[in-house]
Motif scaffolding. Structure first.
Motif, short mmCIF file in Angstrom:
data_model
loop_
_atom_site.label_atom_id
_atom_site.label_comp_id
_atom_site.label_asym_id
_atom_site.label_seq_id
_atom_site.Cartn_x
_atom_site.Cartn_y
_atom_site.Cartn_z
N GLN A 167 12.85 -8.36 10.37
CA GLN A 167 12.12 -9.27 10.53
C GLN A 167 12.76 -10.89 10.95
N ALA A 168 13.86 -11.16 10.07
CA ALA A 168 14.57 -12.15 10.17
C ALA A 168 15.07 -12.55 11.58
N LYS A 169 15.74 -11.17 11.83
CA LYS A 169 16.30 -11.28 13.40
C LYS A 169 15.36 -11.55 14.42
N TYR A 170 14.12 -10.95 14.38
CA TYR A 170 13.23 -11.29 15.26
C TYR A 170 13.05 -12.85 15.33
N TRP A 171 12.52 -13.65 14.44
CA TRP A 171 12.55 -14.97 14.33
C TRP A 171 13.62 -15.87 14.47
N LYS A 172 14.86 -15.25 14.53
CA LYS A 172 16.16 -16.14 14.84
C LYS A 172 16.24 -16.09 16.22
N LEU A 173 16.09 -14.92 16.89
CA LEU A 173 16.01 -14.93 18.35
C LEU A 173 14.93 -15.85 18.91
N ILE A 174 13.98 -15.99 18.34
CA ILE A 174 13.05 -16.83 18.94
C ILE A 174 13.28 -18.32 18.67
N GLN A 188 3.12 -18.02 19.73
CA GLN A 188 4.43 -18.69 20.07
C GLN A 188 5.47 -17.61 19.86
N GLY A 189 5.54 -16.81 18.86
CA GLY A 189 6.73 -15.90 18.79
C GLY A 189 6.51 -14.56 19.68
N LEU A 190 5.11 -14.43 19.75
CA LEU A 190 5.02 -13.15 20.64
C LEU A 190 5.31 -13.47 22.01
N VAL A 191 4.89 -14.71 22.71
CA VAL A 191 5.13 -15.11 24.03
C VAL A 191 6.61 -15.08 24.41
N ILE A 192 7.44 -15.80 23.29
CA ILE A 192 8.67 -16.01 23.79
C ILE A 192 9.49 -14.60 23.61
#
Length: 378
Positions: A232-239, A308-312
């Protein structure tokens, strides 16, 4: 539409009012353990099962009861025999891994539990769904309840829609229940709320029998090994790499190398790490927030950040990888099409419909629901 209990979502075809009465005037633990076992088995089978054997239900019941009995010696009630049944099995282990439920179930399955099945299943499956046939059972002698419930559950399966009927007309030969498919769908669609409602009823029952036990809620359920939030942290770091993001609580710009992954609805309430409930924050927020639920002032910010996270992520990930990440959004927020996640209005409506009953239930269970971040708290 049937009238419903304030903690349970309504239904246009099922009698939620009767469901909410299943634990009324309960004098032992069996109904709670039976219904919880049913929910756990459904979840483990991804809600793709209609017939459940008495043996499977009893093994699940024993697994759920083992932890509070063995570790904390909690009382299940003066009339209750569940602790005696567990003691007779004498399941012992010095290995802490046995507290993990899947291992505990495997251990119990190695024992002969026929006597426990005969004892616990003599009344519970029949009495649990008795409220569905309150009118038909008026004036019926107690010794005839089982046989009458057996017949009525089959005859009125589509009219009254009980939770289940049985696999045999002779109640003495029954060894399985057959779930009503509409109830399976209802439970699947509202699993977190139904599970939370049963846990709350179970806590209230156990509180009456263990009034002097501190922190009882943490002693009723098997220890759960918290999973890493690295994915989950990886996902948000990419964004964050693609676009600057602010912490919704502190308003600070987030550094991808020092984010803390926050459960918006606390883990101790939802007991899962699904991405739709997780956002990045600063470390001081996470420690300050603890098990509190944020003030409603933060909800729009939370939804906007999720959007915002979903769009990016939709732009930077492959289609298959993005669908893997967002599968939990679709299932738990009840959104039909992946592209609907990219529409802020639809996402907002889905979150509000999901969060409103969950936050109401959390408030009933004693969680603080008006937390605000203050820098001095951190």
């Amino acid at each position: 539409m049937f009238a419903d209990n304030k903690s349970l979502p309504p239904s246009y075809s099922l009698n939620i009012s009767v469901l909410s009465q299943l634990f009324n005037s309960t004098t032992n633990s069996y109904k709670y353990l039976f219904f919880s076992a049913l929910l756990d088995i459904l979840e483990r089978n991804l809600f793709d099962c209609e017939l459940i054997s008495f043996r499977e239900l009893v093994v699940e019941m024993l697994a759920n009861a083992w932890y509070p009995h063995v570790f904390f010696k909690l009382s299940f009630g003066k009339q209750d025999q569940i602790a005696t049944k567990l003691d007779q099995l004498n399941i012992q282990s010095k290995d802490e891994a046995i507290t993990r439920k899947n291992i505990l179930i495997s251990v119990i399955n190695q024992y002969n539990v026929d006597d426990v099945i005969n004892s616990l299943m003599r009344y519970v499956p029949f009495r649990l769904i008795r409220p569905f046939f309150a009118e038909e059972l008026q004036g019926i002698k107690d010794y005839s309840i089982n046989s009458n419930v057996t017949k009525l559950s089959t005859q009125l399966f589509e009219q009254k829609k009980p939770l289940y009927c049985f696999n045999c007309e002779n109640y003495k030969l029954i060894d399985s229940i057959i779930l009503h498919p509409e109830w399976v769908n209802y439970i699947r669609e509202n699993f977190l709320i139904v599970k939370g409602w049963v846990a709350w009823e179970w806590l209230n029952y156990m509180q009456k029998n263990n009034s002097n036990v501190p922190n009882l809620a943490r002693k009723l359920f098997p220890l759960v090994q918290r999973k890493s939030l690295a994915e989950q942290a990886k996902y948000w770091k990419l964004i964050i790499e693609k676009q600057p993001i602010k912490c919704i609580y502190s308003n600070n710009i987030l550094d991808k190398n020092s984010i803390s992954v926050d459960h918006y609805l606390p883990w101790s309430f939802v007991a899962h790490d699904q991405l739709w409930n997780l956002i990045p924050s600063i470390h001081t927020v996470n420690s300050s927030k603890s098990n509190n639920i944020p003030s409603s002032n933060y909800l729009d910010k939370f939804i906007n950040l999720q959007h915002q996270g979903l769009v990016i992520s939709n732009k930077i990930l492959s289609q298959n990888e993005w669908l893997r990440y967002v599968d939990c959004y679709l299932n738990d927020l009840k959104i039909n099409e992946p592209n609907d996640l990219l529409k802020l209005e639809l996402l907002t409506r889905a979150y509000q419909q999901t969060f409103k009953p969950l936050i109401s239930l959390a408030k009933i269970q004693g969680f603080s629901t008006n937390w605000n971040y203050r820098e001095e708290c951190g």
